[in-house]
Design an enzyme around this catalytic site. Structure first.
Site, PDB file in Angstrom:
ATOM      1  N   ASP A  95       0.397  95.240 -75.938  1.00  0.00           N
ATOM      2  CA  ASP A  95       1.840  95.244 -76.134  1.00  0.00           C
ATOM      3  C   ASP A  95       2.379  96.436 -76.907  1.00  0.00           C
ATOM      4  O   ASP A  95       3.466  96.368 -77.478  1.00  0.00           O
ATOM      5  CB  ASP A  95       2.220  93.957 -76.885  1.00  0.00           C
ATOM      6  CG  ASP A  95       1.407  93.774 -78.158  1.00  0.00           C
ATOM      7  OD1 ASP A  95       0.897  94.783 -78.671  1.00  0.00           O
ATOM      8  OD2 ASP A  95       1.284  92.636 -78.634  1.00  0.00           O
ATOM      9  N   GLU A 117      -5.475  91.817 -71.896  1.00  0.00           N
ATOM     10  CA  GLU A 117      -4.772  90.962 -72.889  1.00  0.00           C
ATOM     11  C   GLU A 117      -3.348  90.656 -72.395  1.00  0.00           C
ATOM     12  O   GLU A 117      -2.356  90.848 -73.101  1.00  0.00           O
ATOM     13  CB  GLU A 117      -4.745  91.582 -74.287  1.00  0.00           C
ATOM     14  CG  GLU A 117      -4.463  90.570 -75.385  1.00  0.00           C
ATOM     15  CD  GLU A 117      -4.370  91.175 -76.778  1.00  0.00           C
ATOM     16  OE1 GLU A 117      -3.323  91.702 -77.132  1.00  0.00           O
ATOM     17  OE2 GLU A 117      -5.379  91.106 -77.510  1.00  0.00           O
ATOM     18  N   GLU A 131       6.915  94.514 -79.601  1.00  0.00           N
ATOM     19  CA  GLU A 131       5.741  94.118 -78.811  1.00  0.00           C
ATOM     20  C   GLU A 131       6.025  93.031 -77.771  1.00  0.00           C
ATOM     21  O   GLU A 131       5.473  93.064 -76.669  1.00  0.00           O
ATOM     22  CB  GLU A 131       4.606  93.669 -79.743  1.00  0.00           C
ATOM     23  CG  GLU A 131       3.949  94.802 -80.536  1.00  0.00           C
ATOM     24  CD  GLU A 131       4.649  95.101 -81.862  1.00  0.00           C
ATOM     25  OE1 GLU A 131       5.735  94.518 -82.121  1.00  0.00           O
ATOM     26  OE2 GLU A 131       4.126  95.923 -82.620  1.00  0.00           O
ATOM     27  N   HIS A 209       1.651  95.263 -91.568  1.00  0.00           N
ATOM     28  CA  HIS A 209       2.270  96.481 -91.026  1.00  0.00           C
ATOM     29  C   HIS A 209       3.387  96.225 -90.018  1.00  0.00           C
ATOM     30  O   HIS A 209       3.965  97.154 -89.487  1.00  0.00           O
ATOM     31  CB  HIS A 209       1.205  97.355 -90.358  1.00  0.00           C
ATOM     32  CG  HIS A 209       0.670  96.761 -89.071  1.00  0.00           C
ATOM     33  ND1 HIS A 209      -0.238  95.743 -89.057  1.00  0.00           N
ATOM     34  CD2 HIS A 209       0.954  97.039 -87.783  1.00  0.00           C
ATOM     35  CE1 HIS A 209      -0.503  95.420 -87.821  1.00  0.00           C
ATOM     36  NE2 HIS A 209       0.198  96.186 -87.010  1.00  0.00           N
ATOM     37  N   ARG A 211       6.623  95.811 -87.931  1.00  0.00           N
ATOM     38  CA  ARG A 211       7.962  96.375 -88.016  1.00  0.00           C
ATOM     39  C   ARG A 211       9.002  95.340 -88.446  1.00  0.00           C
ATOM     40  O   ARG A 211       9.886  95.625 -89.242  1.00  0.00           O
ATOM     41  CB  ARG A 211       8.349  96.871 -86.619  1.00  0.00           C
ATOM     42  CG  ARG A 211       8.979  98.201 -86.543  1.00  0.00           C
ATOM     43  CD  ARG A 211       8.934  98.652 -85.087  1.00  0.00           C
ATOM     44  NE  ARG A 211       8.102  99.835 -84.941  1.00  0.00           N
ATOM     45  CZ  ARG A 211       8.553 101.071 -85.043  1.00  0.00           C
ATOM     46  NH1 ARG A 211       9.805 101.308 -85.290  1.00  0.00           N
ATOM     47  NH2 ARG A 211       7.738 102.091 -84.897  1.00  0.00           N
ATOM     48  N   HIS A 242      -1.573 100.318 -94.253  1.00  0.00           N
ATOM     49  CA  HIS A 242      -1.224 101.027 -93.020  1.00  0.00           C
ATOM     50  C   HIS A 242      -0.465 102.300 -93.396  1.00  0.00           C
ATOM     51  O   HIS A 242       0.365 102.268 -94.314  1.00  0.00           O
ATOM     52  CB  HIS A 242      -0.335 100.108 -92.166  1.00  0.00           C
ATOM     53  CG  HIS A 242      -0.299 100.474 -90.720  1.00  0.00           C
ATOM     54  ND1 HIS A 242       0.606 101.372 -90.226  1.00  0.00           N
ATOM     55  CD2 HIS A 242      -1.046 100.070 -89.680  1.00  0.00           C
ATOM     56  CE1 HIS A 242       0.403 101.491 -88.916  1.00  0.00           C
ATOM     57  NE2 HIS A 242      -0.595 100.711 -88.566  1.00  0.00           N
TER      58      HIS A 242
HETATM   59  N1  UDP Z   1      -8.628  96.976 -88.718  1.00  0.00           N
HETATM   60  C1  UDP Z   1      -9.425  98.059 -89.065  1.00  0.00           C
HETATM   61  N2  UDP Z   1      -9.230  98.660 -90.283  1.00  0.00           N
HETATM   62  C2  UDP Z   1      -8.274  98.234 -91.149  1.00  0.00           C
HETATM   63  C3  UDP Z   1      -7.445  97.149 -90.777  1.00  0.00           C
HETATM   64  C4  UDP Z   1      -7.637  96.542 -89.536  1.00  0.00           C
HETATM   65  O1  UDP Z   1     -10.310  98.476 -88.310  1.00  0.00           O
HETATM   66  O2  UDP Z   1      -8.155  98.826 -92.235  1.00  0.00           O
HETATM   67  C5  UDP Z   1      -8.837  96.352 -87.392  1.00  0.00           C
HETATM   68  C6  UDP Z   1      -8.927  94.829 -87.317  1.00  0.00           C
HETATM   69  O3  UDP Z   1     -10.265  94.372 -87.464  1.00  0.00           O
HETATM   70  C7  UDP Z   1      -8.377  94.506 -85.938  1.00  0.00           C
HETATM   71  C8  UDP Z   1      -7.401  95.631 -85.679  1.00  0.00           C
HETATM   72  O4  UDP Z   1      -7.679  96.655 -86.631  1.00  0.00           O
HETATM   73  O5  UDP Z   1      -9.377  94.572 -84.929  1.00  0.00           O
HETATM   74  C9  UDP Z   1      -5.985  95.126 -85.844  1.00  0.00           C
HETATM   75  O6  UDP Z   1      -5.102  96.180 -85.767  1.00  0.00           O
HETATM   76  P1  UDP Z   1      -3.613  96.040 -86.237  1.00  0.00           P
HETATM   77  O7  UDP Z   1      -3.524  95.019 -87.316  1.00  0.00           O
HETATM   78  O8  UDP Z   1      -3.169  97.436 -86.514  1.00  0.00           O
HETATM   79  O9  UDP Z   1      -2.843  95.610 -84.929  1.00  0.00           O
HETATM   80  P2  UDP Z   1      -2.520  94.246 -84.223  1.00  0.00           P
HETATM   81  O10 UDP Z   1      -3.807  93.534 -83.975  1.00  0.00           O
HETATM   82  O11 UDP Z   1      -1.577  93.484 -85.089  1.00  0.00           O
HETATM   83  O12 UDP Z   1      -1.873  94.650 -82.941  1.00  0.00           O
END
Ligand code: UDP
Length: 371
Positions: A95, A117, A131, A209, A211, A242
């Protein structure tokens, strides 16, 4: 068959890495990877960790760029990549703005789009923003939909999308299991964490993180975290911040001088998985972490009003607390103090996958390639 995988952000890189590596081993498929650079500095270490190199790297980010500029840049700059490689399928994930803009651009170039996904929904176009809209539009653009769960496939069905929908499990579990194998205890980031953190305390891993939480949402969450640390000394909060300045500057302001909250740079995936294994509980607004944590037996409090991932809520391993200060404080304290409540939330059943999602996706393509 030629497949182009497009990624731009950290979660896309993590969730597509196991698929990219397994696709590379299929002789009937030529695969190339394009990085749009949306999260350039977060993606490169993930690719290094999984041993992946982008074949095409495009530059789409300029400082303080909004969604309009980013979307336009991705559409414009992916076109020459399609012209050059002429893929049969373009694989996009989830997304993000990268995935939506690339899917639209692929459609303009006459390429078929496969969406990994697919089918997650909150049914509120403003949460998460942007998203929810990105993934809804991706479903319209895609020719093939790899849904991680049955309920995601049902969401697609509700929108009239029933053709070429395959329930695969989520590739994030493939990535998590690969990472547990690949992680190196001597990694410099793990050594740093061991030196900086008092692991005799209960570790709360905190990430945020989104928005839609910028401003008041983060103020409330940060105030709650601050209050918890001021009320007890048996915990330590680790917050990989972030890099988005809306988050970073505010976090630094709230936690300056608080030695129970450790702000660190975002971790590479291996060390982050290591830290998830070591922590007591997780506070997060992340989608991917909600999916990973049940496999590691860690309870999650979700800092969002709505989640498009209802399966773990139903399984009881995740509670949606939103940005409500009282809820965050009371649920965190309960998880720290009430052992039977903690146990109830830490069953190792993961509704999101079994580590074989990439294999199922590849089976689908190899069957088409064989026709
Ligand atoms: N993650 C990482 N390092 C960090 C924080 C998160 O590798 O410092 C990983 C986490 O294990 C997960 C992914 O990043 O697999 C999640 O990314 P994010 O939270 O940015 O995005 P979302 O999943 O909300 O789209």
């Amino acid at each position: 068959m030629k497949i182009l995988v497009i990624i731009g952000t950290r979660p896309e890189a993590i969730k597509m890495a196991p698929l990219i590596n397994r696709l590379k081993r299929v002789p009937s498929i030529e695969i190339k990877v394009c990085n749009t650079g949306q999260h350039k500095h977060l993606v490169i270490p993930i690719f290094d960790f999984f041993g992946i190199q982008a074949d095409f790297s495009i530059d789409t980010m300029i400082p303080n760029q909004g969604l309009h500029g980013l979307t336009a840049a991705i559409i414009e700059k992916t076109k020459p990549v399609f012209d050059k490689f002429q893929p049969d399928y373009v694989l996009v994930h989830g997304d993000t703005t990268t995935s939506f803009a690339s899917a639209l651009s692929a459609f303009y170039s006459g390429c078929k789009v496969a969406h990994v996904e697919a089918g997650l929904r909150t049914y509120n176009k403003l949460a998460p923003f942007p998203e929810e809209m990105n993934r809804t539009l991706n479903s319209q653009l895609a020719d093939i939909h790899f849904a991680p769960t049955q309920s995601a496939a049902e969401n697609l069905g509700r929108a009239g999308i029933i053709k070429n929908v395959l329930v695969t499990g989520n590739t994030v579990i493939d990535a998590l299991l690969d990472a547990i194998e690949l992680v190196n205890q001597n990694d410099a980031e793990i050594q740093y964490l061991k030196q900086q953190i008092d692991f005799t305390k209960k570790i709360i891993l905190f990430t945020g993180h989104r928005r839609e939480n910028f401003g008041k949402g983060f103020d409330d969450v940060f105030s709650a975290v601050k209050e918890i640390t001021e009320s007890r000394d048996d915990i330590m909060v680790i917050y990989p911040v972030h890099p988005n300045p809306n988050v970073k500057l505010s976090a630094e302001k709230y936690f300056e001088g608080n030695n129970q909250v450790k702000l660190i740079r975002p971790l590479s995936y291996g060390p982050f998985v290591w830290l998830m294994q070591k922590c007591h509980l997780i506070l997060t607004d992340s989608g991917g972490i909600q999916e990973e944590a049940p496999s590691l037996g860690k309870p999650v409090l979700v800092l969002r009003e709505l989640t498009e991932r209802p399966e773990a809520v139903a399984a009881g391993t995740v509670i949606v607390v939103g940005t409500n200060q009282e809820k965050i404080i009371s649920c965190t304290n309960r998880l720290l103090d009430d052992q039977s409540f903690y146990k109830e939330m830490t069953s190792l059943v993961n509704p999101y996958g079994d580590g074989k999602a990439s294999e199922r996706i590849i089976d689908f393509f190899t069957q088409i390639a064989a026709i």
